[in-house]
Design an enzyme around this catalytic site. Structure first.
Site, PDB file in Angstrom:
ATOM      1  N   ARG A1079       0.820  -1.220   0.000  1.00 49.40           N
ATOM      2  CA  ARG A1079       0.000   0.000   0.000  1.00 49.40           C
ATOM      3  C   ARG A1079       0.861   1.281   0.000  1.00 49.40           C
ATOM      4  O   ARG A1079       1.558   1.568   0.975  1.00 49.40           O
ATOM      5  CB  ARG A1079      -0.879  -0.024   1.241  1.00 49.40           C
ATOM      6  CG  ARG A1079      -2.087   0.868   1.200  1.00 49.40           C
ATOM      7  CD  ARG A1079      -2.935   0.573   2.412  1.00 49.40           C
ATOM      8  NE  ARG A1079      -4.215   1.259   2.345  1.00 49.40           N
ATOM      9  CZ  ARG A1079      -5.147   1.159   3.286  1.00 49.40           C
ATOM     10  NH1 ARG A1079      -4.956   0.410   4.334  1.00 49.40           N
ATOM     11  NH2 ARG A1079      -6.284   1.799   3.174  1.00 49.40           N
ATOM     12  N   ALA A1250      -1.918   0.089  -7.301  1.00 50.31           N
ATOM     13  CA  ALA A1250      -1.576   1.435  -7.765  1.00 50.31           C
ATOM     14  C   ALA A1250      -2.778   2.381  -7.698  1.00 50.31           C
ATOM     15  O   ALA A1250      -2.926   3.282  -8.528  1.00 50.31           O
ATOM     16  CB  ALA A1250      -0.995   1.396  -9.178  1.00 50.31           C
ATOM     17  N   GLU A1432      -4.522   4.129  -1.246  1.00 50.99           N
ATOM     18  CA  GLU A1432      -3.172   4.003  -0.704  1.00 50.99           C
ATOM     19  C   GLU A1432      -2.713   5.225   0.095  1.00 50.99           C
ATOM     20  O   GLU A1432      -1.987   5.114   1.072  1.00 50.99           O
ATOM     21  CB  GLU A1432      -2.182   3.797  -1.857  1.00 50.99           C
ATOM     22  CG  GLU A1432      -2.414   2.521  -2.638  1.00 50.99           C
ATOM     23  CD  GLU A1432      -1.386   2.370  -3.739  1.00 50.99           C
ATOM     24  OE1 GLU A1432      -0.575   1.443  -3.656  1.00 50.99           O
ATOM     25  OE2 GLU A1432      -1.389   3.170  -4.690  1.00 50.99           O
TER      26      GLU A1432
END
Ligand code: FAD
Ligand code: FES
Ligand code: FES
Length: 1493
Positions: A1079, A1250, A1432
């Site tokens: 992450r 991502a 993230e």
């Protein structure tokens, strides 16, 4: 009467088992295919995480009533269920006729889970708590009770805020009512079953559970070789052993040893008393007499921090003694007397533990000289560095502990007072091994009558003082060895490691020992003892010590310090404390660091320490740090003792001990202080007072802007995760729950036990002989290519000729049960020819060992080197002129060059569901069920391994029990290996990683090292240039190290304008398993580094940190190293808006002032506050990866099947997808059914990573739905007044196209490495956080008082889910920068961290106040629903906590005359904080002590 039938109730149904193998845990039984109650999860398998918690009811003969408790089923032998009613999460629904309980409802209502893997366990624990209070008519559970219950549960996703919220519903303090629960009646026939002894004779285990001491003795006579089992929470090893035939006698039901009795100033504790029962007893006694009974106060304070309530409810006092735990150390230090009975039952001993040192030492030396070492048993008791008692040992069953007597330190007369106290420090607030424990006991005598103006210090004097230090972590952690599958144990290099524990036992002849003979009535009565020469047990214990190699919690007496305090009596003044601390420091140093130079900042110390420690010890730096920590922190315990003693003597603290004894805090760290708890333990008639710990309960606020409330579209609507109900009822199926087809096999990895070596021979003969073992699979069985994962295919499925790291897979063992497979893997012998290995990042840098692909990929903006060179020159010139006394005009003096380095540690994913897969071969094809974020990659690698076309491999990923990047590429390791095994045997194969193996094999977040030079303006603080080198620890192969590193390099600029930048990025190649995606993918490291650089600049220039950050914050149009494709300039506007808003809403400036005022008036408690901004780019840098697929089918009844290529892992992707689908189709969300992700529906796809999950898949889905819309539009027009199902039925019969399939790509970002042009992100998400902390400077422990977070989610697609992501990600970031440290043995490369020693934040570690806000009014119109990802980026917000801790530490350093801290390291653990406060870890020198692995 002895029964041979195991009888219990499971979810209300009777179960009787006759012929079964008793070496099985309840969890194994529940999850076995025959029973199939998979709602109870296995996550750690070691009693830590709580995922396996069930509710147990049994009939307590003592109170003559049913008793309810929560138990961790992975630590409970199935045979211990005899006479019990067991409830699993499934049973709670059945019991209530499929109705949800109020607790389940509350968890659903408050979004109490994300991935859901932890939820059944948490619900069962809290249900047990409320049911127990209801059944027993106790006062309703308080906040303290809830916190204590939650401390046994790990949630990696939520950050605990919604869990607290779910339970606040039932707290009186919160103005609510406890839930009214339907408690099932206890089956009466079980009352009888419970009264019976039990005997089960299996193939491997002959198990007895006697009811009386007499019965036990007869059994022991018959089976002198028997092992004793108490609560069995520390007996994993014998459960794992599938070779040795054993006789086991459990003490769990022996009635005579279940008593607690107070007599003659002693508390007599029966050996079978559970630790929780002892705690409850001491609490109840405190309620009656809060000021007396120091022992009760100490026990009530310390026990709640050890283990969890669920384990304490089962583990026994004797088991604790034998486990050499902190608890046993506490008992020893308090002067416990141990009651032992010999094997024959004819002799018993009473051994006063604390006073046996000298004799033990003599005997020990004798014994050590005469008895050679060998294996099998293990030591059970250690005392003092060189002289220890071993009082019994498990394998030979030499002696039975019948009880323990404990002095109460309760004398409270006019003339005499007694006192006992303990300071325990740990890296985490709960359920974690102690760094150190110091215990003081004292007797005080009045020397004269008190006058009105006299202080206690002048009227009382010490008559007796005893001080003891328990040294936990520094000696290595037993748990690491014990709970690690033996397959992972490193090859032993140093057989000569001297035994730290010495033996003495039966022939105790000292005067102070009162010999005793046994009595069947009470284990505490005394008679005569026999003296004999060292017996079998001594021999065995000796052997055991040698085998163990690791001393555990060792108790050192501190006689010199005690003597000093005694002689300085009668006055206990601050001078006495200060001087005593010096004496204690010297004494502790002598014990722990003998032979090590006192100059701890030199290389000599470092290398000396290196050479002195055996290879089997934990990694040197942490061992050394832990010992240094104790030498520094232990003396400060005297401060607390003096403080508490002055309270005990009811004297004003400052009259007895003036400064520096100020320990005041609004948030006492000792949340379980018995005095405060006492009020919550009082009966319900008394009003409940708000105890300090109640103020600790997390008061969280979760805010999203008001316009979301009014939103009338599904996109943008706050909605709960659509899977919550199935999570809360245990119905959610993860890959690990998929049933294995008949004849299916269980696999276990054979892993390398050296870091680098040629494989000479793999010998599986012994393993294959084990009944139940089917086959062994190695590299020669691979039909296709022996390669998988990563951008560069440089990882083998099974090491063939050479192993390149410790714990590298070499093969698989296949067996009929997972337990047999696990054990068999330990029997495989692999011979190696060892090769030199590189085991640290530093060594790799020195030897220029880099992963080749990424060399030279530096990023440049402007002319940083020129600027740095010119500034240096100007500074030199200026210095020369200054020397000559020539004044220099100001402009030459504007810029300053600052150099430094910072290190960021690694992090383990610690997802709830460990890596696992099932591979089913059929029709020349294979179906793979994998817990993966990347099904297409699994499909690709499996096809390659088997040498078959990809189309013959199907990979399905159900939702995951957490992923966090760890399941992006690494699941291919398992899937390819299991596929080879399935192909070889033609049978289905299941492979599940045990937690410790998962941690060791799969790598984690990359540790990184950053060295930097920065040019800043002395006047304004503006940055002009930055030259940085970032080195990541890659491991032996590439995996995704390249992209991770690049992301760190691209984002090193942070949210700041730095016109000239160079970042050199390298990946070190070492002999470790490769690190992988996690992450944030390099962004958290970049954020940490740039914030440390900003702090460094602020400190050098003497400008407040927030000001330096503020002034350098990006402005619209400022140059960036690489930009984002869209919103390039808007983002910079956002960060300014968010910064200003959070400064205001968090009241930063006023709170900073308040912090400074607090620090000016407090000595031992300091506060710190910090504000940090962040940005994080979304999308893959490689264009080809930015693609996704979706497939939508509308069925005639109106229901809609939606398939997409993303993976639901708790982030709520399926819910957002359903929102997009329903909104686009213009229908109610209840029609949408999201399918499991499978390559059968969507293939050629990319990992859910991502931050692209929704952006890509939402985009594809929208397109697919629009195709359906286009097809149905004419019909919908015609049937305007009809319902959706009616339209669909008509569409079907009228042959309309009712499916859509779409492919979606992001616009090309076109990043070009050669030219360094293009963009590296589609867009950036921004955020700011403010954190305030309080540090206890005597120990280094801290509390996060408050965190304020603001995050840019664009126009959030679902604010509930996004805010949940922000909170959970933030806490994951906090864990990374504070407690979570991955440790390796630097001599062997073996992973030492496991679930017991890796400090993932628990419920009490989170901020007391958490304010989460989604920024209002932002849009990202180019993306689905104008939203931005929150997947993230919140991890980066955790950095503010580290900066706040550094602020507090610097305040303490200032008081000590130390310079500002330049030791820039993460994680900033409790021990490092204390060492930094005291100046042991300082600047660059200190950096050496933290080696990156
Ligand atoms: C999640 C978890 C966290 C833990 N954390 C820590 C920690 O931080 N620090 C630490 O030190 N320990 C830790 N432990 C270990 C803990 O101390 C033990 O699990 C527990 O105390 C053992 O008690 P038991 O009754 O279950 O013992 P058992 O597992 O039944 O037995 C342990 C040993 O004691 C012997 N034994 C039991 N009863 C008797 C008796 N009457 N006479 C003679 N021998 C006997 C057994 O033969 C065996 O050798 C942890 C354990 C768990 C599960
Ligand atoms: S506590 Fe049992 S699985 Fe973690
Ligand atoms: S929801 Fe708790 S571990 Fe995922």
């Amino acid at each position: 009467m002895t029964s041979e039938i195991l009888k219990f109730y499971l979810n209300g149904e009777k179960v009787e088992l006759k012929s079964f193998e008793p070496n099985m845990t309840l969890l194994q039984y529940l999850r076995a295919p025959k029973v199939g109650l998979t709602g109870t999860k296995e996550s750690c398998g070691s009693g830590v995480c709580g995922a396996c918690t069930i509710l147990m009811m049994y009939f307590d003969e003592k109170i003559n009533k049913p008793y309810i408790t929560a138990v961790k089923s992975c630590q409970l032998p199935l045979i211990y269920c005899n006479g019990c009613a067991i409830y699993t999460i499934e049973g709670k629904n059945t019991a209530l006729k499929q109705k949800l309980t109020p607790i389940q409802e509350s968890f659903i209502k408050h979004d109490g889970a994300q991935c859901g893997f932890c939820l059944p366990g948490t619900i069962m624990s809290t249900t047990a708590l409320f049911e127990k209070h209801q059944l027993e008519g106790l006062r309703p559970p308080t906040v303290g009770d809830i916190e204590e219950t939650l401390s046994g549960h790990t949630c990696r996703c939520t950050g605990y805020r919604p869990i607290f919220q779910s339970l606040k519903e039932f707290l009186i303090e919160e103005g609510s009512k406890p839930p009214q629960l339907e408690i099932p009646k206890f089956p009466s026939e079980l009352i009888e079953a419970n009264k019976q002894s039990l005997h089960v004779n299996g193939n491997l285990w002959n198990f007895f559970k006697p009811k009386s001491l007499d019965e036990f003795r007869s059994l022991w006579k018959l089976h002198p070789e028997a092992s004793i089992l108490g609560g069995a929470t520390n007996s994993n090893q014998i459960f794992r052993d599938h070779l040795t035939k054993r006789t086991i006698i459990s003490t769990k039901s022996i009635t005579e040893i279940q008593e607690l009795e107070e007599k003659d100033g002693m508390l007599h504790i029966g050996a079978g008393v559970s630790v929780q029962a002892l705690l409850e007893y001491t609490r109840s006694r405190l309620t009656e007499a809060p000021n007396n009974h120091s022992t009760f106060r100490v026990i009530s304070k310390i026990l709640p921090r050890l283990r969890s309530k669920q384990i304490r409810s089962v583990s026994t006092v004797a088991g604790e003694m034998m486990s050499v735990s902190e608890f046993s150390a506490l008992l020893v230090s308090l002067g416990a007397v141990l009651h032992l009975e010999s094997a024959s039952g004819q002799v018993s001993h009473r051994i006063p533990l604390r006073d046996k040192c000298a004799r033990c030492e003599r005997e020990a030396q004798k014994a050590a000289a005469t008895h050679p070492a060998s294996l099998h048993a293990r030591p059970v008791f250690a005392y003092d560095t060189t002289s220890c008692c071993v009082i019994a040992c498990d394998e030979v069953g030499c002696q039975l502990i019948t009880g323990i007597s404990l002095p109460l330190y309760c004398e409270e007369s006019e003339e005499v007072k007694q006192f006992a106290d303990c300071v325990l420090v740990s890296r985490r607030k709960d359920n974690f091994p102690a760094l150190m424990m110091v215990v003081m006991t004292a007797t005080l005598q009045r020397i004269k009558k008190e006058k009105a103006d006299e202080s206690a210090a002048s009227v009382w004097k010490f008559k007796e003082v005893s001080l003891a230090l328990a040294d936990g972590r520094g000696n290595g952690d037993r748990e690491t060895t014990e709970s690690f599958p033996s397959a992972l144990k490193p090859k032993e290099k140093n057989e000569e490691y001297p035994p730290p524990i010495v033996v003495i036992d039966e022939n105790v002849e000292d005067d102070d020992e009162e010999p005793a003979s046994p009595s069947s009535s009470s284990p505490f009565s005394s008679a005569s003892a026999s003296a004999s020469s060292p017996t079998e047990s001594t021999h065995a214990a000796l052997k055991a010590m040698k085998n163990s190699k690791r001393p555990f919690c060792i108790v050192h007496k501190l006689p010199s310090t005690a003597e000093f305090i005694l002689t300085r009596s009668p006055v206990l003044s601050s001078e006495t404390i200060i001087d005593a601390k010096q004496v204690m420091r010297r004494e502790v140093e002598e014990i722990l660091l003998t032979g090590i130079s006192s100059d701890d900042s030199t290389d000599t110390v470092y290398s000396e320490v290196c050479s002195r420690l055996p290879s089997s010890c934990p990694p040197l730096p942490s061992t050394w740090l832990a010992k240094r920590y104790i030498t520094v922190a232990a003396p400060d315990a005297l401060t607390r003792f003096a403080y508490n003693l002055s309270q005990h003597l009811e004297t004003k603290i400052n009259t007895i001990v003036p400064e520096p004894l100020d320990l005041s805090s609004d948030y006492p760290l000792d949340a379980y202080d018995p005095i405060s708890r006492m009020y919550s333990e009082t009966s319900s008639e008394k009003p409940l007072e708000l105890e300090p710990e109640q103020t600790r309960f997390t008061h969280n606020l979760q805010k999203y802007s008001f316009d979301y409330e009014k939103v009338d579209t599904l996109i943008g609507k706050p909605m709960s995760n659509m899977h919550l109900q199935s999570h809360a009822t245990g119905m959610t199926q993860y890959t690990v729950d998929v049933p294995l087809p008949p004849r299916g096999l269980y696999a276990e990895f054979i892993l390398s036990t050296v870091a680098h070596g040629k494989i000479i021979r793999i010998d599986g003969t012994e393993a294959l002989k084990l009944p139940g073992v089917v086959d062994i699979v190695t590299a020669k069985d691979i039909p296709g290519v022996n390669k998988h994962t990563g951008i560069v295919m440089d990882t083998t499925i099974f090491a063939d000729e050479v192993v390149e790291c410790m714990h590298q897979p070499i093969g698989l063992i296949l067996a009929d049960t997972p337990q047999i497979a696990e054990y068999a893997a330990t029997l495989v012998k692999v011979e190696y020819d060892e090769l030199p290995a590189i085991l640290t990042l530093e060594e790799a840098v020195e030897k220029k060992s880099f992963l080749s692909m990424y060399e030279g990929s530096d990023i440049v903006l402007g002319e940083p080197l020129k600027v740095i060179k010119e500034t240096r020159k100007a500074q030199e010139k200026l210095a020369e002129k200054m020397k000559k006394g020539v004044p220099e005009p100001m402009e030459n003096d504007e810029w300053v060059v600052i150099e430094g380095e910072a290190k960021a540690g690694g992090q383990d994913h610690y997802y709830g569901e460990t890596q696992n897969c099932v591979v089913i071969p059929h029709d020349g094809m294979v179906d793979v069920y994998s817990s993966t974020q990347n099904p297409s990659k699994v499909q690709f690698d499996v096809a390659g391994a088997l040498g078959i076309p990809r189309a013959k491999v199907m990979c399905k990923a159900m939702r995951l029990g957490g992923g966090f990047g760890g399941k992006q590429d690494r699941p291919c390791i398992l899937a390819t290996a299991a596929a080879v095994a399935a192909k070889k045997t033609g049978r289905a194969v299941r492979l599940v990683m045990k937690r410790s193996m998962d941690m060791a094999v799969h790598g984690g977040r990359h540790p990184m090292w950053c060295r930097y030079t920065v040019v800043a303006s002395k006047k304004t603080g503006l940055l002009k240039a930055l030259d940085a080198e970032v080195i990541a620890q890659g491991g032996y192969a590439h995996d995704v190290t390249g992209p991770v590193l690049f992301k760190c390099a691209f984002q090193l600029q942070g949210t700041y304008t730095i016109p000239n930048i160079r970042v050199i990025a390298r990946a070190a190649k070492t002999n470790h398993n490769p690190n992988t995606a996690f992450r944030g993918f390099g962004a958290p490291q970049s954020c940490l580094f740039i914030e440390m650089i900003m702090e460094h600049v602020a400190d050098v220039l003497g400008i407040p940190q927030s000001q330096i950050r503020d002034i350098n914050l990006n402005k619209v149009g400022d140059p960036l190293v690489t930009g984002s494709l869209i919103s390039q300039n808007k983002g910079e506007k956002f960060i300014r808006i968010m910064w200003d808003e959070l400064m205001k809403t968090s009241d930063y400036e006023n709170r900073l002032k308040a912090v400074e005022e607090f620090n000016a008036t407090h000595t031992n408690t300091k506060r710190g506050i910090a504000i940090t901004p962040m940005k994080n780019g979304a999308c893959f840098e490689d264009d080809f990866m930015n693609q996704a697929e979706a497939l939508v089918h509308v069925l005639p009844d109106g229901s809609v099947e939606v398939a997409h290529s993303g993976i639901e892992m708790g982030q709520g992707l399926n819910t957002k997808i359903a929102q997009v689908a329903a909104e686009t189709l213009g229908i109610d969300i209840s029609f949408i059914h999201v399918l499991h992700t499978s390559t059968e529906t969507c293939t050629n796809t990319q990992p859910t990573a991502a931050s692209t999950g929704l952006d890509l898949n939402g985009g594809a889905l929208k397109k697919a739905c629009e195709q359906i819309n286009a097809s149905l539009a004419p019909l919908r027009e015609k049937m305007k007044d009809k319902t959706w199902p009616e339209i669909c039925t008509t569409a079907y019969f009228s042959r309309y196209a009712m499916s859509g399939q779409a492919h979606f790509i992001l616009p090309t970002i076109n990043w070009q490495w050669k030219t360094k042009t293009g963009f590296t992100a589609f867009y950036y998400a921004f955020g700011v956080s403010v954190s305030e902390v309080e540090v206890d400077c005597t120990t280094g422990e801290y509390t996060i008082l408050r965190s304020d977070l603001i995050e840019d989610a664009g126009r959030s697609l679902n604010p509930i889910l996004d805010a949940g992501q922000v909170e959970g990600g933030f806490i994951q970031g906090v864990g990374w920068v504070t407690g979570e440290e991955i440790e390796y043995d630097i001599a062997t490369g073996a992973m030492l961290s496991d679930m017991h020693t890796y400090a993932v934040p628990l419920a009490r570690d989170v901020p007391l106040e958490l304010h989460t806000t989604l920024a209002h009014g932002f849009r990202c119109d180019e993306n689905v629903g104008a939203s931005k990802t929150t997947a993230e980026s919140p991890v980066l917000l955790g950095v503010s906590v580290l900066m706040a801790l550094r602020h507090a530490v610097n305040a303490a350093r200032r008081d000590r005359g130390l310079s500002l801290l330049r030791y820039q390291i993460s994680p900033f653990t409790v021990d490092r904080i204390k060492l930094a406060i005291e100046g042991v870890l300082d600047g660059e020198d200190g950096m050496r002590y933290t080696i990156m692995i």
